[in-house]
Design a protein around this motif. Sequence first.
Motif, PDB file in Angstrom:
ATOM      1  N   ASP A  32      10.424  -5.292  -4.790  1.00  0.00           N
ATOM      2  CA  ASP A  32      10.894  -4.943  -6.132  1.00  0.00           C
ATOM      3  C   ASP A  32      10.245  -5.825  -7.195  1.00  0.00           C
ATOM      4  OD1 ASP A  32      12.864  -3.651  -8.032  1.00  0.00           O
ATOM      5  OD2 ASP A  32      13.484  -5.739  -8.223  1.00  0.00           O
ATOM      6  N   GLN A  33      10.242  -7.130  -6.989  1.00  0.00           N
ATOM      7  CA  GLN A  33       9.657  -8.042  -7.969  1.00  0.00           C
ATOM      8  C   GLN A  33       8.134  -7.928  -8.009  1.00  0.00           C
ATOM      9  OE1 GLN A  33      11.427  -9.926 -10.260  1.00  0.00           O
ATOM     10  NE2 GLN A  33      13.015  -8.595  -9.407  1.00  0.00           N
ATOM     11  N   GLY A  34       7.536  -7.658  -6.867  1.00  0.00           N
ATOM     12  CA  GLY A  34       6.096  -7.446  -6.857  1.00  0.00           C
ATOM     13  C   GLY A  34       5.706  -6.219  -7.658  1.00  0.00           C
ATOM     14  N   TRP A  35       6.492  -5.148  -7.509  1.00  0.00           N
ATOM     15  CA  TRP A  35       6.209  -3.928  -8.274  1.00  0.00           C
ATOM     16  C   TRP A  35       6.452  -4.151  -9.760  1.00  0.00           C
ATOM     17  CZ3 TRP A  35       3.616   0.331  -7.738  1.00  0.00           C
ATOM     18  CH2 TRP A  35       3.847   1.394  -8.615  1.00  0.00           C
ATOM     19  N   THR A  36       7.495  -4.894 -10.096  1.00  0.00           N
ATOM     20  CA  THR A  36       7.793  -5.179 -11.502  1.00  0.00           C
ATOM     21  C   THR A  36       6.655  -5.954 -12.158  1.00  0.00           C
ATOM     22  OG1 THR A  36      10.176  -5.220 -11.036  1.00  0.00           O
ATOM     23  CG2 THR A  36       9.436  -6.283 -13.079  1.00  0.00           C
ATOM     24  N   ASN A  37       6.051  -6.851 -11.402  1.00  0.00           N
ATOM     25  CA  ASN A  37       4.968  -7.689 -11.928  1.00  0.00           C
ATOM     26  C   ASN A  37       3.598  -7.202 -11.433  1.00  0.00           C
ATOM     27  OD1 ASN A  37       6.388 -10.318 -13.194  1.00  0.00           O
ATOM     28  ND2 ASN A  37       7.534  -9.667 -11.397  1.00  0.00           N
ATOM     29  N   ARG A  38       3.497  -5.928 -11.141  1.00  0.00           N
ATOM     30  CA  ARG A  38       2.279  -5.383 -10.527  1.00  0.00           C
ATOM     31  C   ARG A  38       1.049  -5.544 -11.415  1.00  0.00           C
ATOM     32  NH1 ARG A  38       5.566  -1.374 -12.219  1.00  0.00           N
ATOM     33  NH2 ARG A  38       4.747   0.305 -13.545  1.00  0.00           N
ATOM     34  N   ALA A  39       1.212  -5.439 -12.725  1.00  0.00           N
ATOM     35  CA  ALA A  39       0.046  -5.542 -13.613  1.00  0.00           C
ATOM     36  C   ALA A  39      -0.563  -6.936 -13.551  1.00  0.00           C
ATOM     37  CB  ALA A  39       0.446  -5.198 -15.043  1.00  0.00           C
ATOM     38  N   VAL A  40       0.287  -7.951 -13.590  1.00  0.00           N
ATOM     39  CA  VAL A  40      -0.203  -9.337 -13.537  1.00  0.00           C
ATOM     40  C   VAL A  40      -0.819  -9.632 -12.177  1.00  0.00           C
ATOM     41  CG1 VAL A  40       0.463 -11.768 -13.687  1.00  0.00           C
ATOM     42  CG2 VAL A  40       1.513 -10.088 -15.221  1.00  0.00           C
ATOM     43  N   ILE A  41      -0.123  -9.215 -11.111  1.00  0.00           N
ATOM     44  CA  ILE A  41      -0.632  -9.459  -9.760  1.00  0.00           C
ATOM     45  C   ILE A  41      -1.948  -8.722  -9.541  1.00  0.00           C
ATOM     46  CG2 ILE A  41      -0.158  -9.128  -7.297  1.00  0.00           C
ATOM     47  CD1 ILE A  41       2.797  -9.531  -7.889  1.00  0.00           C
ATOM     48  N   ALA A  42      -2.048  -7.493 -10.039  1.00  0.00           N
ATOM     49  CA  ALA A  42      -3.282  -6.717  -9.877  1.00  0.00           C
ATOM     50  C   ALA A  42      -4.454  -7.404 -10.564  1.00  0.00           C
ATOM     51  CB  ALA A  42      -3.097  -5.309 -10.426  1.00  0.00           C
ATOM     52  N   GLY A  43      -4.202  -7.996 -11.735  1.00  0.00           N
ATOM     53  CA  GLY A  43      -5.270  -8.717 -12.439  1.00  0.00           C
ATOM     54  C   GLY A  43      -5.767  -9.908 -11.642  1.00  0.00           C
ATOM     55  N   HIS A  44      -4.833 -10.670 -11.081  1.00  0.00           N
ATOM     56  CA  HIS A  44      -5.226 -11.819 -10.259  1.00  0.00           C
ATOM     57  C   HIS A  44      -5.908 -11.357  -8.966  1.00  0.00           C
ATOM     58  CE1 HIS A  44      -3.483 -15.111 -12.569  1.00  0.00           C
ATOM     59  NE2 HIS A  44      -2.422 -14.356 -12.788  1.00  0.00           N
ATOM     60  N   ALA A  72       5.078 -11.867  -2.583  1.00  0.00           N
ATOM     61  CA  ALA A  72       4.445 -10.624  -3.038  1.00  0.00           C
ATOM     62  C   ALA A  72       2.931 -10.803  -3.119  1.00  0.00           C
ATOM     63  CB  ALA A  72       5.007 -10.219  -4.394  1.00  0.00           C
ATOM     64  N   ALA A  73       2.498 -11.962  -3.607  1.00  0.00           N
ATOM     65  CA  ALA A  73       1.057 -12.249  -3.673  1.00  0.00           C
ATOM     66  C   ALA A  73       0.467 -12.384  -2.278  1.00  0.00           C
ATOM     67  CB  ALA A  73       0.816 -13.522  -4.478  1.00  0.00           C
ATOM     68  N   VAL A  74       1.246 -12.931  -1.342  1.00  0.00           N
ATOM     69  CA  VAL A  74       0.787 -13.035   0.047  1.00  0.00           C
ATOM     70  C   VAL A  74       0.567 -11.641   0.640  1.00  0.00           C
ATOM     71  CG1 VAL A  74       1.459 -13.729   2.377  1.00  0.00           C
ATOM     72  CG2 VAL A  74       1.832 -15.290   0.463  1.00  0.00           C
ATOM     73  N   VAL A  75       1.494 -10.731   0.360  1.00  0.00           N
ATOM     74  CA  VAL A  75       1.355  -9.351   0.851  1.00  0.00           C
ATOM     75  C   VAL A  75       0.105  -8.698   0.272  1.00  0.00           C
ATOM     76  CG1 VAL A  75       2.393  -7.053   0.818  1.00  0.00           C
ATOM     77  CG2 VAL A  75       3.826  -9.047   1.238  1.00  0.00           C
ATOM     78  N   VAL A  76      -0.141  -8.894  -1.019  1.00  0.00           N
ATOM     79  CA  VAL A  76      -1.330  -8.329  -1.649  1.00  0.00           C
ATOM     80  C   VAL A  76      -2.592  -8.926  -1.030  1.00  0.00           C
ATOM     81  CG1 VAL A  76      -2.615  -8.135  -3.816  1.00  0.00           C
ATOM     82  CG2 VAL A  76      -0.145  -7.800  -3.802  1.00  0.00           C
ATOM     83  N   THR A  77      -2.566 -10.219  -0.749  1.00  0.00           N
ATOM     84  CA  THR A  77      -3.705 -10.868  -0.095  1.00  0.00           C
ATOM     85  C   THR A  77      -3.974 -10.237   1.268  1.00  0.00           C
ATOM     86  OG1 THR A  77      -3.203 -12.968  -1.194  1.00  0.00           O
ATOM     87  CG2 THR A  77      -4.614 -13.061   0.750  1.00  0.00           C
ATOM     88  N   ALA A  78      -2.910  -9.991   2.024  1.00  0.00           N
ATOM     89  CA  ALA A  78      -3.061  -9.358   3.340  1.00  0.00           C
ATOM     90  C   ALA A  78      -3.634  -7.947   3.212  1.00  0.00           C
ATOM     91  CB  ALA A  78      -1.708  -9.320   4.052  1.00  0.00           C
ATOM     92  N   VAL A  79      -3.163  -7.204   2.210  1.00  0.00           N
ATOM     93  CA  VAL A  79      -3.668  -5.843   2.000  1.00  0.00           C
ATOM     94  C   VAL A  79      -5.161  -5.873   1.662  1.00  0.00           C
ATOM     95  CG1 VAL A  79      -3.534  -3.820   0.489  1.00  0.00           C
ATOM     96  CG2 VAL A  79      -1.434  -4.892   1.330  1.00  0.00           C
ATOM     97  N   CYS A  80      -5.563  -6.818   0.808  1.00  0.00           N
ATOM     98  CA  CYS A  80      -6.981  -6.947   0.466  1.00  0.00           C
ATOM     99  C   CYS A  80      -7.815  -7.276   1.701  1.00  0.00           C
ATOM    100  CB  CYS A  80      -7.170  -8.039  -0.588  1.00  0.00           C
ATOM    101  SG  CYS A  80      -6.498  -7.634  -2.220  1.00  0.00           S
ATOM    102  N   SER A  81      -7.312  -8.168   2.544  1.00  0.00           N
ATOM    103  CA  SER A  81      -8.034  -8.537   3.766  1.00  0.00           C
ATOM    104  C   SER A  81      -8.190  -7.346   4.694  1.00  0.00           C
ATOM    105  CB  SER A  81      -7.296  -9.670   4.491  1.00  0.00           C
ATOM    106  OG  SER A  81      -7.241 -10.835   3.702  1.00  0.00           O
ATOM    107  N   ILE A  82      -7.113  -6.591   4.867  1.00  0.00           N
ATOM    108  CA  ILE A  82      -7.160  -5.425   5.754  1.00  0.00           C
ATOM    109  C   ILE A  82      -8.126  -4.378   5.210  1.00  0.00           C
ATOM    110  CG2 ILE A  82      -5.800  -3.490   6.653  1.00  0.00           C
ATOM    111  CD1 ILE A  82      -3.396  -5.426   6.725  1.00  0.00           C
ATOM    112  N   ALA A  83      -8.102  -4.163   3.885  1.00  0.00           N
ATOM    113  CA  ALA A  83      -8.999  -3.167   3.284  1.00  0.00           C
ATOM    114  C   ALA A  83     -10.459  -3.553   3.494  1.00  0.00           C
ATOM    115  CB  ALA A  83      -8.692  -3.028   1.791  1.00  0.00           C
ATOM    116  N   LEU A  84     -10.790  -4.817   3.267  1.00  0.00           N
ATOM    117  CA  LEU A  84     -12.165  -5.271   3.469  1.00  0.00           C
ATOM    118  C   LEU A  84     -12.549  -5.220   4.945  1.00  0.00           C
ATOM    119  CD1 LEU A  84     -12.249  -8.303   0.989  1.00  0.00           C
ATOM    120  CD2 LEU A  84     -13.325  -6.065   0.702  1.00  0.00           C
ATOM    121  N   PHE A  85     -11.599  -5.540   5.814  1.00  0.00           N
ATOM    122  CA  PHE A  85     -11.837  -5.461   7.258  1.00  0.00           C
ATOM    123  C   PHE A  85     -12.182  -4.034   7.668  1.00  0.00           C
ATOM    124  CE2 PHE A  85     -10.233  -4.753  11.569  1.00  0.00           C
ATOM    125  CZ  PHE A  85     -10.832  -5.784  12.273  1.00  0.00           C
TER     126      PHE A  85
END
Length: 264
Positions: free
Chosen positions: A52-64, A229-242
């Motif tokens: 929930d909080q990750g989605w609420t702050n999705r714009a900031v997290i997406a930029g980082h 939430a940032a850790v989850v995004v990091t994992a998603v980025c790693s999986i996508a690149l993998f």
Amino acid sequence: MSTSIRAERGGRVGRYAPALLLAAGLVAAWQVYVVVSGISPRVLPSPVRVVDQGWTNRAVIAGHASSTVQVTLLGFAVSLTISWIIATAVDFSPWLRRAVVPLLVVSQTLPVIAVAPLMIIWFGFGILPKLLVIALVTFFPMTLGLIEGFASADKESDALLRSMGASRRQQFRYVRLPSALPRFFTALRIGITYAVVGAVFSEYVGATSGLGIYMAQQKNAFRTDLVLAAVVVTAVCSIALFLLTFVAERLLAPWALAAKEGTR
């Protein structure tokens, strides 16, 4: 849709089903524990709160996340270039192989946690120290994979080309290079996951943007939910690149991927 395609897709789903079920079970247990124990969200937020909080702050997290992915790809490109240059040079020079390979092994004994702050001190908070950290943690598996791949070339094919008057470059191009690609892509998959971790760590030590600095800021603000939430995004980025490495392998060395799938 043909029966063979359905069977292939069904086999893939069955292959990953146990891991997905285990992950779902762990997340469910995490949610139940947080609800039952009443633990503070500052210590351990629930998965629902993290999402929930990750989605609420999705714009900031997406930029980082965008900043981290850009640095990862640039650093990985530098590492990839260095790996090919070193491995190719080593393949053409047995003396260089004896000199370089031990140094490659020694380079992996350097603790990145100690080297990264030094990079910041020496080169500032720009992009250069991040690229160097990523290159440091990723070039070893790719370089070694290439060196071993070149060395695994079929000796009889090499001898046949020599008997036909082929030059050393022609032997490299037609025998040694194709032989190295399967091992190279295996090493590439290892390296790309290290690249994301290296990028995040270099940002954590010192940066103006990126998931690493974002995690540090949220940790200091006791926002554990946003850190996770940032850790989850990091994992998603790693999986996508993998997964993109399989696309690259299918385009550049389809015979290698077909051979791997055939042995399963």
